[in-house]
Write a protein that holds these residues in place. Structure first.
Motif, PDB file in Angstrom:
ATOM      1  N   MET A 159       0.830  -1.203   0.000  1.00  0.00           N
ATOM      2  CA  MET A 159       0.000   0.000   0.000  1.00  0.00           C
ATOM      3  C   MET A 159       0.865   1.253   0.000  1.00  0.00           C
ATOM      4  O   MET A 159       0.574   2.226  -0.712  1.00  0.00           O
ATOM      5  N   ALA A 160       1.919   1.248   0.802  1.00  0.00           N
ATOM      6  CA  ALA A 160       2.802   2.404   0.859  1.00  0.00           C
ATOM      7  C   ALA A 160       3.482   2.637  -0.494  1.00  0.00           C
ATOM      8  O   ALA A 160       3.614   3.782  -0.943  1.00  0.00           O
ATOM      9  N   ARG A 161       3.897   1.565  -1.134  1.00  0.00           N
ATOM     10  CA  ARG A 161       4.509   1.718  -2.461  1.00  0.00           C
ATOM     11  C   ARG A 161       3.497   2.251  -3.472  1.00  0.00           C
ATOM     12  O   ARG A 161       3.785   3.181  -4.235  1.00  0.00           O
ATOM     13  N   ASP A 162       2.300   1.676  -3.453  1.00  0.00           N
ATOM     14  CA  ASP A 162       1.294   2.040  -4.453  1.00  0.00           C
ATOM     15  C   ASP A 162       0.732   3.438  -4.221  1.00  0.00           C
ATOM     16  O   ASP A 162       0.297   4.101  -5.177  1.00  0.00           O
ATOM     17  N   ARG A 163       0.713   3.895  -2.969  1.00  0.00           N
ATOM     18  CA  ARG A 163       0.094   5.169  -2.629  1.00  0.00           C
ATOM     19  C   ARG A 163       1.105   6.296  -2.439  1.00  0.00           C
ATOM     20  O   ARG A 163       0.755   7.401  -2.030  1.00  0.00           O
ATOM     21  N   GLY A 164       2.359   6.010  -2.729  1.00  0.00           N
ATOM     22  CA  GLY A 164       3.373   7.051  -2.661  1.00  0.00           C
ATOM     23  C   GLY A 164       3.864   7.369  -1.263  1.00  0.00           C
ATOM     24  O   GLY A 164       4.340   8.470  -0.995  1.00  0.00           O
ATOM     25  N   GLY A 165       3.772   6.433  -0.359  1.00  0.00           N
ATOM     26  CA  GLY A 165       4.289   6.631   0.995  1.00  0.00           C
ATOM     27  C   GLY A 165       3.371   6.038   2.028  1.00  0.00           C
ATOM     28  O   GLY A 165       2.272   5.593   1.710  1.00  0.00           O
ATOM     29  N   PRO A 166       3.852   5.968   3.239  1.00  0.00           N
ATOM     30  CA  PRO A 166       5.132   6.490   3.735  1.00  0.00           C
ATOM     31  C   PRO A 166       6.323   5.626   3.317  1.00  0.00           C
ATOM     32  O   PRO A 166       6.144   4.504   2.836  1.00  0.00           O
ATOM     33  N   ASP A 167       7.497   6.154   3.558  1.00  0.00           N
ATOM     34  CA  ASP A 167       8.723   5.431   3.254  1.00  0.00           C
ATOM     35  C   ASP A 167       8.977   4.409   4.359  1.00  0.00           C
ATOM     36  O   ASP A 167       9.136   4.768   5.522  1.00  0.00           O
ATOM     37  N   ILE A 168       8.995   3.132   3.992  1.00  0.00           N
ATOM     38  CA  ILE A 168       9.223   2.044   4.947  1.00  0.00           C
ATOM     39  C   ILE A 168      10.605   1.459   4.679  1.00  0.00           C
ATOM     40  O   ILE A 168      10.903   1.043   3.558  1.00  0.00           O
ATOM     41  N   ALA A 169      11.435   1.439   5.719  1.00  0.00           N
ATOM     42  CA  ALA A 169      12.825   1.060   5.547  1.00  0.00           C
ATOM     43  C   ALA A 169      13.053  -0.444   5.630  1.00  0.00           C
ATOM     44  O   ALA A 169      14.045  -0.952   5.089  1.00  0.00           O
ATOM     45  N   ALA A 170      12.170  -1.190   6.316  1.00  0.00           N
ATOM     46  CA  ALA A 170      12.374  -2.629   6.496  1.00  0.00           C
ATOM     47  C   ALA A 170      11.059  -3.262   6.922  1.00  0.00           C
ATOM     48  O   ALA A 170      10.131  -2.583   7.382  1.00  0.00           O
ATOM     49  N   GLN A 171      10.989  -4.583   6.777  1.00  0.00           N
ATOM     50  CA  GLN A 171       9.813  -5.336   7.199  1.00  0.00           C
ATOM     51  C   GLN A 171      10.261  -6.641   7.852  1.00  0.00           C
ATOM     52  O   GLN A 171      11.235  -7.256   7.430  1.00  0.00           O
ATOM     53  N   ALA A 229       8.507  -5.245  -6.852  1.00  0.00           N
ATOM     54  CA  ALA A 229       9.576  -4.246  -6.973  1.00  0.00           C
ATOM     55  C   ALA A 229       9.291  -3.066  -6.064  1.00  0.00           C
ATOM     56  O   ALA A 229       8.139  -2.675  -5.855  1.00  0.00           O
ATOM     57  N   GLY A 230      10.356  -2.504  -5.513  1.00  0.00           N
ATOM     58  CA  GLY A 230      10.227  -1.305  -4.704  1.00  0.00           C
ATOM     59  C   GLY A 230       9.850  -1.543  -3.261  1.00  0.00           C
ATOM     60  O   GLY A 230       9.582  -0.581  -2.534  1.00  0.00           O
ATOM     61  N   LEU A 231       9.836  -2.801  -2.816  1.00  0.00           N
ATOM     62  CA  LEU A 231       9.503  -3.095  -1.425  1.00  0.00           C
ATOM     63  C   LEU A 231      10.761  -3.076  -0.559  1.00  0.00           C
ATOM     64  O   LEU A 231      11.876  -3.289  -1.053  1.00  0.00           O
ATOM     65  N   PRO A 232      10.611  -2.837   0.736  1.00  0.00           N
ATOM     66  CA  PRO A 232      11.786  -2.715   1.617  1.00  0.00           C
ATOM     67  C   PRO A 232      12.428  -4.065   1.911  1.00  0.00           C
ATOM     68  O   PRO A 232      11.793  -5.124   1.762  1.00  0.00           O
ATOM     69  N   PRO A 233      13.685  -4.052   2.349  1.00  0.00           N
ATOM     70  CA  PRO A 233      14.342  -5.287   2.769  1.00  0.00           C
ATOM     71  C   PRO A 233      13.532  -5.997   3.850  1.00  0.00           C
ATOM     72  O   PRO A 233      12.881  -5.351   4.679  1.00  0.00           O
ATOM     73  N   ALA A 234      13.602  -7.332   3.826  1.00  0.00           N
ATOM     74  CA  ALA A 234      12.744  -8.128   4.703  1.00  0.00           C
ATOM     75  C   ALA A 234      13.561  -9.069   5.576  1.00  0.00           C
ATOM     76  O   ALA A 234      14.587  -9.599   5.151  1.00  0.00           O
ATOM     77  N   VAL A 235      13.059  -9.267   6.796  1.00  0.00           N
ATOM     78  CA  VAL A 235      13.498 -10.343   7.677  1.00  0.00           C
ATOM     79  C   VAL A 235      12.330 -11.319   7.737  1.00  0.00           C
ATOM     80  O   VAL A 235      11.219 -10.929   8.115  1.00  0.00           O
ATOM     81  N   VAL A 236      12.561 -12.570   7.345  1.00  0.00           N
ATOM     82  CA  VAL A 236      11.481 -13.563   7.245  1.00  0.00           C
ATOM     83  C   VAL A 236      11.803 -14.734   8.167  1.00  0.00           C
ATOM     84  O   VAL A 236      12.873 -15.336   8.060  1.00  0.00           O
ATOM     85  N   VAL A 237      10.880 -15.040   9.076  1.00  0.00           N
ATOM     86  CA  VAL A 237      11.031 -16.131  10.037  1.00  0.00           C
ATOM     87  C   VAL A 237       9.943 -17.167   9.758  1.00  0.00           C
ATOM     88  O   VAL A 237       8.752 -16.842   9.790  1.00  0.00           O
ATOM     89  N   ALA A 294      18.306  -8.710  13.546  1.00  0.00           N
ATOM     90  CA  ALA A 294      18.402  -8.566  12.093  1.00  0.00           C
ATOM     91  C   ALA A 294      17.651  -7.329  11.629  1.00  0.00           C
ATOM     92  O   ALA A 294      18.101  -6.597  10.734  1.00  0.00           O
ATOM     93  N   LEU A 295      16.483  -7.071  12.242  1.00  0.00           N
ATOM     94  CA  LEU A 295      15.734  -5.870  11.906  1.00  0.00           C
ATOM     95  C   LEU A 295      16.515  -4.626  12.324  1.00  0.00           C
ATOM     96  O   LEU A 295      16.561  -3.629  11.583  1.00  0.00           O
ATOM     97  N   ARG A 296      17.146  -4.697  13.474  1.00  0.00           N
ATOM     98  CA  ARG A 296      17.964  -3.568  13.932  1.00  0.00           C
ATOM     99  C   ARG A 296      19.075  -3.274  12.941  1.00  0.00           C
ATOM    100  O   ARG A 296      19.349  -2.098  12.618  1.00  0.00           O
ATOM    101  N   ALA A 297      19.720  -4.332  12.441  1.00  0.00           N
ATOM    102  CA  ALA A 297      20.811  -4.145  11.473  1.00  0.00           C
ATOM    103  C   ALA A 297      20.289  -3.556  10.170  1.00  0.00           C
ATOM    104  O   ALA A 297      20.936  -2.688   9.562  1.00  0.00           O
ATOM    105  N   ALA A 298      19.113  -4.022   9.726  1.00  0.00           N
ATOM    106  CA  ALA A 298      18.530  -3.481   8.499  1.00  0.00           C
ATOM    107  C   ALA A 298      18.210  -1.993   8.639  1.00  0.00           C
ATOM    108  O   ALA A 298      18.417  -1.211   7.709  1.00  0.00           O
ATOM    109  N   LEU A 299      17.721  -1.605   9.807  1.00  0.00           N
ATOM    110  CA  LEU A 299      17.381  -0.201  10.019  1.00  0.00           C
ATOM    111  C   LEU A 299      18.627   0.658  10.221  1.00  0.00           C
ATOM    112  O   LEU A 299      18.649   1.838   9.859  1.00  0.00           O
ATOM    113  N   ALA A 300      19.674   0.068  10.773  1.00  0.00           N
ATOM    114  CA  ALA A 300      20.919   0.810  10.984  1.00  0.00           C
ATOM    115  C   ALA A 300      21.588   1.171   9.676  1.00  0.00           C
ATOM    116  O   ALA A 300      22.364   2.138   9.607  1.00  0.00           O
TER     117      ALA A 300
END
Length: 302
Positions: A159-171, A229-237, A294-300
């Protein structure tokens, strides 16, 4: 766990019955003390009520404002809430060094799709726009969730990608629900005998979508989105013994192809929902700590 939880394969299940079983069966994770935990409300979608949230604040870092994580709880869009996932959010705030905003979105069947997704998006957008009020860094915003909450987190990134924001740095996606069709081999291999069953998942989809609901919509089934395309880096468990496992593997592979650089970990011998057993199941503690770091590292890296 299975003995105390209603099984739709054995007969009709009432929403009140399964909600009560979920509350009674929630693991009593040892409480992680944090400097401040506050209940408040944030604006919902246009025309909808405000959304209750719980804000978890970690120990302050004098060097810079912390990142912020919007957390969406699991429970098949029907069950659970702020209290059932309180322990997970505390651990996430502590190990990720982030302010965590846990969202008590509207639940099905009283509120069908896309109510929960729109609530999740509205809170994420508000947090991004008002991060300074929360003492956070808007440039390091993540979304996270487990099970149906992972579904909502993935939907919010679309939704954020399709609607022009907000900018999400990681998931952070923990055993996310991604595809309403439930056709993969893991739905057969682990469909019974591992607590969360394929029959449960089918019942949850029925509550969420309602009669005639469009499960193929990418905000309902992010795994069916034609383009990642255009989605933020992910941590998947992912747990090994989970009907949803193969959908998660497929989605992680598609994220990798789209350049989202997922950090994937499959935990052997455990089942859907295992992160809720922190303090009881060593794998749960290790997995949640590792995912938060891992999320902390992605955001750092932002």
């Amino acid at each position: 766990m299975s003995a105390g939880f209603p099984d739709p394969a054995l007969g009709p299940v009432r929403v009140s019955e399964i909600r009560q079983a979920a509350r009674a069966g929630a693991a009593a994770r040892p409480v992680r003390p944090l400097p401040r935990v506050t209940d408040r409300r944030m604006p919902g979608p246009a025309g909808a009520p405000d959304v209750p949230v719980r804000v978890y604040e970690p120990a302050a870092d004098p060097g810079s404002p912390p990142p912020v994580v919007v957390f969406l709880h699991g429970g098949g869009w029907v069950l659970c809430g702020l209290d059932t996932h309180d322990g997970i959010c505390r651990e996430l705030a502590f190990h990720a060094g982030a302010v965590v905003v846990s969202v008590d979105y509207r639940r099905a069947p009283e509120h069908r799709f896309p109510s929960a997704a729109e609530d999740a998006y509205a809170v994420t957008a508000w947090v991004s726009a008002h991060a300074a009020l929360l003492g956070c860094d808007a440039g390091r915003l993540a979304v996270a969730g487990d099970s149906s909450g992972g579904n909502l987190a993935a939907a919010v990134t679309l939704m954020a990608r399709d609607r022009g924001g907000p900018d999400i740095a990681a998931q952070l996606l923990a055993y996310p629900v991604l595809d309403h069709r439930m056709e993969t081999a893991s739905y057969s291999a682990y469909g019974t005998g591992f607590f969360h069953t394929t029959a449960h998942m089918r019942w949850y989809w029925e509550q969420y979508l309602g009669p005639g609901g469009d499960g193929s919509h990418p905000y309902a089934s992010p795994g069916l989105a034609p383009d990642l395309a255009g989605l933020p880096p992910a941590v998947v468990v992912l747990p090994e013994c989970d009907p949803l496992r193969d959908d998660g593997l497929r989605y992680a592979g598609r994220l990798r192809e789209a350049g989202a650089a997922p950090r994937l970990r499959v935990w052997p011998g455990v089942f859907h929902g295992f992160l809720g057993l922190g303090g009881l199941l060593p794998e749960a503690d290790e997995a949640l700590t590792g995912a938060a770091r891992a999320l902390r590292a992605a955001l750092a890296s932002r």
